[in-house]
Design an enzyme around this catalytic site. Structure first.
Site, mmCIF file in Angstrom:
data_model
loop_
_atom_site.group_PDB
_atom_site.id
_atom_site.type_symbol
_atom_site.label_atom_id
_atom_site.label_comp_id
_atom_site.label_asym_id
_atom_site.label_seq_id
_atom_site.Cartn_x
_atom_site.Cartn_y
_atom_site.Cartn_z
ATOM 1 N N HIS A 1 0.828 -1.100 0.007
ATOM 2 C CA HIS A 1 -0.146 0.025 -0.158
ATOM 3 C C HIS A 1 0.948 1.286 -0.154
ATOM 4 C CE1 HIS A 1 0.727 1.100 4.423
ATOM 5 N NE2 HIS A 1 0.802 -0.235 4.557
ATOM 6 N N ASP B 1 -0.459 4.606 0.823
ATOM 7 C CA ASP B 1 -0.988 5.425 1.857
ATOM 8 C C ASP B 1 -0.198 5.217 3.075
ATOM 9 O OD1 ASP B 1 -2.345 2.997 2.521
ATOM 10 O OD2 ASP B 1 -3.559 4.003 3.919
ATOM 11 N N ASP C 1 6.849 1.821 6.100
ATOM 12 C CA ASP C 1 5.594 1.362 5.920
ATOM 13 C C ASP C 1 4.773 2.279 4.945
ATOM 14 O OD1 ASP C 1 3.030 0.420 6.539
ATOM 15 O OD2 ASP C 1 2.677 1.219 8.315
ATOM 16 N N GLU D 1 -4.924 1.567 3.460
ATOM 17 C CA GLU D 1 -4.477 0.092 4.221
ATOM 18 C C GLU D 1 -4.495 0.551 5.795
ATOM 19 O OE1 GLU D 1 -2.183 -2.313 7.000
ATOM 20 O OE2 GLU D 1 -1.938 -0.407 6.334
ATOM 21 N N GLU D 2 -4.056 1.848 5.835
ATOM 22 C CA GLU D 2 -4.311 2.369 7.209
ATOM 23 C C GLU D 2 -5.490 2.779 7.742
ATOM 24 O OE1 GLU D 2 -1.342 2.415 8.773
ATOM 25 O OE2 GLU D 2 0.096 2.676 7.289
ATOM 26 N N ASP E 1 2.642 -10.064 0.964
ATOM 27 C CA ASP E 1 2.407 -8.917 1.770
ATOM 28 C C ASP E 1 3.317 -8.299 2.718
ATOM 29 O OD1 ASP E 1 0.844 -6.481 2.029
ATOM 30 O OD2 ASP E 1 -1.173 -7.335 2.000
ATOM 31 N N HIS F 1 5.451 4.245 12.807
ATOM 32 C CA HIS F 1 4.084 4.891 13.250
ATOM 33 C C HIS F 1 4.859 6.001 13.999
ATOM 34 C CE1 HIS F 1 0.625 2.548 11.657
ATOM 35 N NE2 HIS F 1 1.821 2.585 10.777
#
Length: 485
Positions: free
Chosen positions: A111, A113, A142, A177-178, A204, A431
């Site tokens: 992903h 995003d 990420d 995804e987030e 993935d 994150h």
């Protein structure tokens, strides 16, 4: 015993077949310099493809479309050879059509995003900066690293005249995804169902490989491949009382007090470890019980976890609120269920003045076998990439959740990994602030996906079929596994 003997014999034959299945003469060179690759990746991080989960911040989808245009400009061969389909306006699906339509396709999922940033907490530009041979920016781990690494690897393969694989390959890039992937990968999976596509395997995102001494005293790199994920349960607890609300005449029991007692019960009564969980999660077999209990990362792998995440009550110091609310998050291990967790919590609280409102849930995922051809090829590729180190490749559990939840009926073979060796601070930054990847690790990630794609299948314009080195070491068969039963 006889069954176990034949099972081990079958695995040996499988490994030999895999070692002879792909082309050792293929020598694909990257078509860009180290500097070009680094600055191209830095540029990919400049697009603020942020998924906000609160209504006060509006998602800027122009940034997502700019990222689409960026990919078109950076990867002209891919956009000329592969079929690109835009799914639900912002997710991308690339089809690299194989010559053998009888083979199930391989899906490479990721992903683009990212989560929001608090810019004041960053030392470096959160939207892309190269400093001290590191590439800083939100998404550097990420998960734009996988999007860009797969694109760079395939662009290089195509530039080296390996134009058509035997097996079809799909690149699936989600845009939310987030937020759970409801508008991204869920819609891509629906596209596959509508077109009757069943996959051979899906690769993935997963946990970065654990660096030497990530667990003190353990000197090998641990390459954990997620063969299953925890589920989750999020809920709000609310206590209500009917009482006079002035602080000068407080009630015997307040809404805050009632809720606090319930939260204390929940936190002081953790879930018990699942018996024999190490047979499903072989990473745990590398450590003794005391090491597992003393390490929060390992201990969380043994049980359903509980986190008290938010609390809200009151508006002024001299007013006693009649309601109080708290939010609780559980990550549910395979072997427990949503219903079991919910019932256990309500039994612990045992107070009719408290209500539970479910806000999100997902059962634990199915378990994929580590004895498929796809897993064994992935395993050999890891040995190729990290062959200069002591590496343990083990099937394990992913404690977070990925977009693979939308593909459980597309294939039985779902494998989650991040081919980057990380330490504790790398995990914290994913994150958090100052998320980064070294230039060397980024280049290695490109090489990893190049090898994985070439190892997974020969190409129709490739004459030989022996790419994986036959002398590569394969981890010994592990008898203490549910998969051997």
């Amino acid at each position: 015993m006889i069954f176990k003997f034949f099972f081990i014999f079958f695995l040996i034959i499988l490994v030999i077949k895999i070692s002879e299945s792909v082309d050792s003469t293929v020598n694909v060179h990257l078509i860009k310099s180290r500097t070009e690759l680094a600055y191209s990746f830095k540029e990919s991080l400049s697009f603020k493809t942020i998924s906000f989960d609160d209504e006060s911040n509006k998602i800027d989808y122009d940034e997502f479309l700019k990222f689409h245009n960026f990919l078109q400009n950076k990867f002209p061969i891919i956009h000329r050879v592969l079929k690109r389909t835009v799914i639900n306006k912002y997710s991308l699906l690339f089809e690299w059509t194989g010559s053998d339509k009888t083979l199930k396709p391989l899906l490479l999922n990721s992903h683009y995003d990212v989560v929001p940033v608090t810019e004041s907490e960053w030392t470096f530009n959160p939207w892309g900066e190269i400093r001290n041979d590191n590439i800083y920016g939100r998404g550097s781990i990420d998960n734009k690293v996988i999007v860009m690494a797969t694109m760079e690897s395939i662009e290089a393969i195509l530039a080296n005249n390996y134009t058509q694989p035997i097996r079809t390959i799909y690149l699936c890039f989600g845009h939310d995804e987030e937020l759970g992937g409801l508008n991204g990968h869920r819609m891509i999976a629906r596209h596959f169902r509508e077109n009757l596509v069943r996959a051979e395997a899906i690769f993935d995102e997963g946990c970065p490989f654990l660096a030497s001494n990530f667990v003190p005293g353990f000197h090998d790199i641990i390459a954990g491949v997620g063969v299953f994920e925890k589920g989750y349960l999020f809920y709000k607890l609310t206590s209500k009382v009917n009482s006079f609300t002035h602080s000068a005449i407080p009630p015997k029991e307040s809404a805050i007090g009632i809720l606090s007692k319930a939260l204390a019960k929940i936190e002081s009564n953790p879930f018990a470890p699942i018996e024999n969980i190490e047979k499903k999660n072989q990473l745990l077999q590398l450590f003794n019980g005391e090491t597992i209990k003393s390490n929060p990362f390992l201990d969380a792998m043994t049980k359903t976890t509980t986190a008290l995440s938010m609390i809200h009550a009151g508006t002024k110091p001299n007013i006693i609120p009649t309601t109080a609310s708290a939010w609780v998050s559980h990550r549910i291990i395979n072997g427990n269920s949503i219903e079991y967790v919910k019932s256990r919590i309500l039994d612990l609280i045992n107070d009719t003045r408290i209500t539970m409102e479910i806000e999100g849930f997902l059962e634990p995922s199915p378990i994929s076998s580590p004895f498929t051809t796809a897993y064994q090829i992935l395993k050999q590729t890891i040995y190729q990439q990290f062959g200069g180190y002591n590496v343990k490749v083990v099937p394990t559990q992913l404690m977070a959740n990925t977009d693979t939840r939308h593909y459980w009926d597309i294939t039985d073979n779902i494998y989650r990994f991040m081919p980057i060796v990380g330490n504790f601070m790398d995990f914290v930054s994913i994150h958090g602030s100052n998320e980064k990847i070294s230039i060397d690790d980024y280049i290695k990630t490109i090489h990893f996906y190049k090898k994985l794609i070439l190892n997974f299948q020969p190409f129709s314009n490739s004459s030989n079929s022996n790419y994986i080195n036959k002398n590569l070491k394969i981890n010994d068969y592990c008898p203490n596994s549910i998969y051997s039963k």
